[in-house]
Design an enzyme around this catalytic site. Structure first.
Site, PDB file in Angstrom:
ATOM      1  N   LYS A   1       7.329   5.270   4.784  1.00 39.08           N
ATOM      2  CA  LYS A   1       7.173   6.710   4.578  1.00 39.08           C
ATOM      3  C   LYS A   1       8.484   7.343   4.110  1.00 39.08           C
ATOM      4  O   LYS A   1       8.514   8.215   3.256  1.00 39.08           O
ATOM      5  CB  LYS A   1       6.657   7.373   5.853  1.00 39.08           C
ATOM      6  CG  LYS A   1       5.222   7.021   6.164  1.00 39.08           C
ATOM      7  CD  LYS A   1       4.301   7.416   5.011  1.00 39.08           C
ATOM      8  CE  LYS A   1       2.864   7.073   5.266  1.00 39.08           C
ATOM      9  NZ  LYS A   1       1.992   7.476   4.145  1.00 39.08           N
TER      10      LYS A   1
ATOM     11  N   ASN B   1       0.810  -1.228   0.000  1.00 37.45           N
ATOM     12  CA  ASN B   1       0.000   0.000   0.000  1.00 37.45           C
ATOM     13  C   ASN B   1       0.841   1.276   0.000  1.00 37.45           C
ATOM     14  O   ASN B   1       0.538   2.235  -0.691  1.00 37.45           O
ATOM     15  CB  ASN B   1      -0.916   0.000   1.233  1.00 37.45           C
ATOM     16  CG  ASN B   1      -1.947  -1.104   1.182  1.00 37.45           C
ATOM     17  OD1 ASN B   1      -2.828  -1.108   0.323  1.00 37.45           O
ATOM     18  ND2 ASN B   1      -1.819  -2.089   2.069  1.00 37.45           N
TER      19      ASN B   1
ATOM     20  N   SER C   1       5.204  10.956   7.411  1.00 39.90           N
ATOM     21  CA  SER C   1       4.800  10.800   8.807  1.00 39.90           C
ATOM     22  C   SER C   1       5.923  11.123   9.773  1.00 39.90           C
ATOM     23  O   SER C   1       7.107  10.969   9.460  1.00 39.90           O
ATOM     24  CB  SER C   1       4.335   9.353   9.045  1.00 39.90           C
ATOM     25  OG  SER C   1       4.224   9.072  10.434  1.00 39.90           O
TER      26      SER C   1
ATOM     27  N   TYR D   1       6.477   0.857   9.202  1.00 40.28           N
ATOM     28  CA  TYR D   1       5.588   1.869   8.622  1.00 40.28           C
ATOM     29  C   TYR D   1       6.391   3.138   8.337  1.00 40.28           C
ATOM     30  O   TYR D   1       6.297   3.714   7.245  1.00 40.28           O
ATOM     31  CB  TYR D   1       4.442   2.143   9.594  1.00 40.28           C
ATOM     32  CG  TYR D   1       3.717   3.433   9.391  1.00 40.28           C
ATOM     33  CD1 TYR D   1       3.869   4.494  10.285  1.00 40.28           C
ATOM     34  CD2 TYR D   1       2.855   3.602   8.310  1.00 40.28           C
ATOM     35  CE1 TYR D   1       3.199   5.692  10.100  1.00 40.28           C
ATOM     36  CE2 TYR D   1       2.166   4.798   8.126  1.00 40.28           C
ATOM     37  CZ  TYR D   1       2.353   5.844   9.041  1.00 40.28           C
ATOM     38  OH  TYR D   1       1.684   7.032   8.858  1.00 40.28           O
TER      39      TYR D   1
HETATM   40  N1  NAI Z   1      -3.921  10.609  10.888  1.00 35.21           N
HETATM   41  C1  NAI Z   1      -2.705  11.010  11.253  1.00 35.21           C
HETATM   42  O1  NAI Z   1      -2.518  11.568  12.357  1.00 35.21           O
HETATM   43  C2  NAI Z   1      -1.523  10.787  10.355  1.00 35.21           C
HETATM   44  C3  NAI Z   1      -1.660  10.278   9.070  1.00 35.21           C
HETATM   45  N2  NAI Z   1      -0.548  10.120   8.274  1.00 35.21           N
HETATM   46  C4  NAI Z   1      -0.669   9.619   6.911  1.00 35.21           C
HETATM   47  O2  NAI Z   1      -1.712  10.304   6.255  1.00 35.21           O
HETATM   48  C5  NAI Z   1      -2.385   9.442   5.348  1.00 35.21           C
HETATM   49  C6  NAI Z   1      -3.859   9.417   5.677  1.00 35.21           C
HETATM   50  O3  NAI Z   1      -3.973   8.938   7.006  1.00 35.21           O
HETATM   51  P1  NAI Z   1      -5.400   8.790   7.697  1.00 35.21           P
HETATM   52  O4  NAI Z   1      -6.375   9.632   6.958  1.00 35.21           O
HETATM   53  O5  NAI Z   1      -5.224   8.966   9.145  1.00 35.21           O
HETATM   54  O6  NAI Z   1      -5.715   7.237   7.418  1.00 35.21           O
HETATM   55  P2  NAI Z   1      -7.116   6.551   7.205  1.00 35.21           P
HETATM   56  O7  NAI Z   1      -6.886   5.084   7.376  1.00 35.21           O
HETATM   57  O8  NAI Z   1      -8.137   7.250   8.014  1.00 35.21           O
HETATM   58  O9  NAI Z   1      -7.425   6.866   5.668  1.00 35.21           O
HETATM   59  C7  NAI Z   1      -6.675   6.248   4.640  1.00 35.21           C
HETATM   60  C8  NAI Z   1      -7.605   6.090   3.436  1.00 35.21           C
HETATM   61  O10 NAI Z   1      -6.873   5.494   2.375  1.00 35.21           O
HETATM   62  C9  NAI Z   1      -7.608   4.424   1.825  1.00 35.21           C
HETATM   63  N3  NAI Z   1      -6.673   3.409   1.333  1.00 35.21           N
HETATM   64  C10 NAI Z   1      -5.800   2.680   2.066  1.00 35.21           C
HETATM   65  N4  NAI Z   1      -5.094   1.867   1.272  1.00 35.21           N
HETATM   66  C11 NAI Z   1      -5.510   2.104  -0.008  1.00 35.21           C
HETATM   67  C12 NAI Z   1      -5.169   1.581  -1.273  1.00 35.21           C
HETATM   68  N5  NAI Z   1      -4.243   0.602  -1.407  1.00 35.21           N
HETATM   69  N6  NAI Z   1      -5.806   2.057  -2.364  1.00 35.21           N
HETATM   70  C13 NAI Z   1      -6.745   3.024  -2.246  1.00 35.21           C
HETATM   71  N7  NAI Z   1      -7.135   3.564  -1.070  1.00 35.21           N
HETATM   72  C14 NAI Z   1      -6.518   3.093   0.025  1.00 35.21           C
HETATM   73  C15 NAI Z   1      -8.487   3.889   2.955  1.00 35.21           C
HETATM   74  O11 NAI Z   1      -9.651   3.280   2.425  1.00 35.21           O
HETATM   75  C16 NAI Z   1      -8.789   5.148   3.748  1.00 35.21           C
HETATM   76  O12 NAI Z   1      -9.998   5.755   3.376  1.00 35.21           O
HETATM   77  C17 NAI Z   1      -1.721   8.075   5.477  1.00 35.21           C
HETATM   78  O13 NAI Z   1      -0.769   7.925   4.429  1.00 35.21           O
HETATM   79  C18 NAI Z   1      -1.008   8.145   6.830  1.00 35.21           C
HETATM   80  O14 NAI Z   1       0.143   7.326   6.840  1.00 35.21           O
HETATM   81  C19 NAI Z   1       0.723  10.445   8.714  1.00 35.21           C
HETATM   82  C20 NAI Z   1       0.897  10.926   9.987  1.00 35.21           C
HETATM   83  C21 NAI Z   1      -0.210  11.140  10.882  1.00 35.21           C
HETATM   84  O1  LIG Z   2       1.747   8.318  11.154  1.00 31.78           O
HETATM   85  C1  LIG Z   2       0.949   8.326  12.085  1.00 31.78           C
HETATM   86  O2  LIG Z   2       1.285   8.968  13.263  1.00 31.78           O
HETATM   87  C2  LIG Z   2       0.278   9.342  14.221  1.00 31.78           C
HETATM   88  C3  LIG Z   2       0.968   9.651  15.553  1.00 31.78           C
HETATM   89  O3  LIG Z   2       1.712   8.518  15.957  1.00 31.78           O
HETATM   90  P1  LIG Z   2       1.496   7.897  17.438  1.00 31.78           P
HETATM   91  O4  LIG Z   2       2.413   6.721  17.493  1.00 31.78           O
HETATM   92  O5  LIG Z   2       1.897   8.983  18.416  1.00 31.78           O
HETATM   93  O6  LIG Z   2       0.045   7.540  17.527  1.00 31.78           O
HETATM   94  C4  LIG Z   2      -0.776   8.239  14.355  1.00 31.78           C
HETATM   95  O7  LIG Z   2      -1.778   8.672  15.260  1.00 31.78           O
HETATM   96  C5  LIG Z   2      -1.354   7.958  12.965  1.00 31.78           C
HETATM   97  O8  LIG Z   2      -2.381   6.944  13.052  1.00 31.78           O
HETATM   98  C6  LIG Z   2      -0.273   7.478  12.034  1.00 31.78           C
HETATM   99  O9  LIG Z   2      -0.767   7.383  10.693  1.00 31.78           O
END
Ligand code: NAI
Ligand SMILES: O=C1O[C@H](COP(=O)(O)O)[C@@H](O)[C@H](O)[C@H]1O
EC number: 1.1.1.388
Length: 300
Positions: free
Chosen positions: A156, A90, A115, A152
Site C-alpha cells: 500500500k 495484485n 490502508s 501488505y
Molecule cells: N475493507 C476494508 O476495511 C479495507 C480495505 N482496504 C483496501 O480497499 C480495497 C478493497 O478492499 P475490500 O473491498 O475490502 O476487498 P475485497 O476482497 O472485498 O474486494 C476486492 C475486489 O477486488 C477484486 N480483485 C482482487 N484482485 C484483483 C485483480 N488482480 N484484478 C482484478 N480484480 C481483483 C476481487 O475480486 C474483489 O472483488 C483493497 O485494495 C483493500 O486493500 C484498505 C483498508 C481497509
Molecule cells: O487494510 C485493511 O485493514 C482492515 C483493518 O485491519 P485489521 O488488522 O484491524 O483487521 C482490514 O479489516 C481489511 O481487511 C484490510 O484490507
C-alpha cells in the site's frame, strides 16, 4: 463528473459500499476479475460497462480507462497476511498498470485505496492499547512517512508512491485514502483498534464521492468515520476534499449496539441508501462481510 467513473474491485466490500451509496450518481464502469452478479450492479450499468479482467492485463485496462473522467482503484489483495507474491502481483504490479493506463489516457482524478496498514508500524507496544482510546491525543495526519506493519502494508505504501509519481509526471489528481476498517451497520464489535478506525458504509460512500467532486493535486488522507477513539486526524480530508463524516463508533456500545440517543440523520440523509433502486426484484444482497478474495494464499 459527467464522464464515466471506473471502479476497480467493484465486487468487493468497499466497492459495494460505494455503489450502494452512489450507484445513481455517476456513469459507472465496473471492473473486477470476478463476474459481478446482478445484485452487485446498480441500475443503468449495462453489460458494456462491466469488465471482467485482471488489473495486470494492460490491454484490458487501456480499454477500461478510455474516456473516463476518474478512477476509484480498489482491486487488490486486502489481506494483512497476504504473501509477498500476491501483494507484489495484485497490489503493486496491478496498481502500476491501472495508474499508468489512467495517466496515459489523460484521466483527471484517481482515488487509490491505501490502508491503515501502510502506517501500522506507528502502533508501537508502548503506545497501545491507550492509542485506541478517546483520551489519547497522539495523532497521525497523513504527512508522516509510511511505516508498514506487514508486507501488505508495504504494498500500500508502494501504491502511494506510484500515485505521487503519476501525479508529478502526468498532472493527474491523485488521492490516497488510508482506509481504516469498513464494516456495515455497526463498528467492529469488541475491537478497540477497529473502533478507532471504523469507516461506516455511508461515510465510505460520502468520502469517495468527495474524491470525485473535489479539486486537489496529490493527497494522502485517512478514511475513517468521526470516531472519538480515532488516532488518525481527518482534518486533511475535511480541508482538501470537503469530507464531513456522519458516524462515530462512540455512538455504539463496545459490543456494537446503537446507543439510544445516537444521531441517525446525517448528510441530509444522503448516502444512507443501503440498496439499489430496484432491489425489490433482485436476488438477496450479496455484499460480502469477508474479503472477496480467494481464501487460498497460494492462489495469487
Ligand atoms: N475493507 C476494508 O476495511 C479495507 C480495505 N482496504 C483496501 O480497499 C480495497 C478493497 O478492499 P475490500 O473491498 O475490502 O476487498 P475485497 O476482497 O472485498 O474486494 C476486492 C475486489 O477486488 C477484486 N480483485 C482482487 N484482485 C484483483 C485483480 N488482480 N484484478 C482484478 N480484480 C481483483 C476481487 O475480486 C474483489 O472483488 C483493497 O485494495 C483493500 O486493500 C484498505 C483498508 C481497509
Ligand atoms: O487494510 C485493511 O485493514 C482492515 C483493518 O485491519 P485489521 O488488522 O484491524 O483487521 C482490514 O479489516 C481489511 O481487511 C484490510 O484490507
Amino acid at each position: 463528473m459527467d464522464e464515466p467513473v471506473l471502479l476497480t474491485g467493484a465486487g468487493g466490500r468497499v466497492g459495494q459500499a460505494i455503489l450502494r451509496g452512489l450507484g445513481d450518481d455517476y456513469d459507472w464502469r465496473l471492473l473486477d476479475r470476478e463476474p459481478l452478479p446482478a445484485a452487485k450492479v446498480p441500475d443503468g450499468v449495462t453489460d458494456a460497462d462491466r469488465y471482467v479482467a485482471d488489473i495486470t492485463d494492460e490491454r484490458a485496462l487501456r480499454e477500461a480507462v478510455a474516456d473516463v473522467g476518474a478512477v476509484i482503484h480498489l482491486a487488490g489483495d486486502p489481506r494483512k497476511t497476504a504473501p509477498w507474491d500476491s501483494v507484489l502481483r495484485n497490489n503493486i504490479d496491478g496498481t502500476q498498470v491501472v495508474m499508468r493506463a489512467a495517466a496515459e489516457a489523460g484521466v483527471e482524478k484517481f482515488a487509490f485505496a491505501s490502508s491503515n496498514h501502510a502506517v501500522g508500524g506507528y502502533e508501537t507496544e508502548d503506545r497501545t492499547p491507550d492509542l485506541y482510546r478517546p483520551e489519547n491525543d497522539y495523532r497521525l495526519d497523513g504527512s508522516e512517512l509510511p511505516r508498514p506493519g506487514n508486507l501488505y502494508g508495504v504494498s500500500k505504501a508502494a501504491g502511494e508512491s506510484l500515485g505521487r509519481f503519476y501525479h508529478d509526471e502526468f498532472g493527474m489528481s491523485v488521492v490516497c485514502v488510508r482506509i481504516g476498517n469498513l464494516t456495515k451497520d455497526h463498528p467492529p464489535r469488541e475491537y478497540e483498534r477497529g473502533q478507532a478506525m471504523w469507516l461506516s458504509h455511508r461515510d465510505c460512500a460520502h468520502l469517495f464521492d468527495r474524491c470525485l467532486r473535489a479539486d486537489y493535486g496529490y493527497e494522502v488522507v485517512y478514511g475513517i468515520s468521526n470516531n472519538d477513539r480515532r488516532y488518525y486526524s481527518i482534518e486533511r480530508a475535511r480541508e482538501a476534499l470537503g469530507y464531513d463524516p456522519a458516524d462515530n463508533s462512540a455512538d455504539y456500545t463496545f459490543e456494537g449496539k446503537p446507543k439510544p440517543d445516537r444521531d441517525t440523520e446525517t448528510n441530509g440523509g444522503r448516502y444512507a441508501a443501503d440498496s439499489f433502486a430496484s432491489d425489490a426484484d433482485r436476488p438477496a444482497d450479496e455484499s460480502p462481510a469477508e474479503p472477496n478474495f480467494p481464501a487460498d494464499p497460494d492462489d495469487a
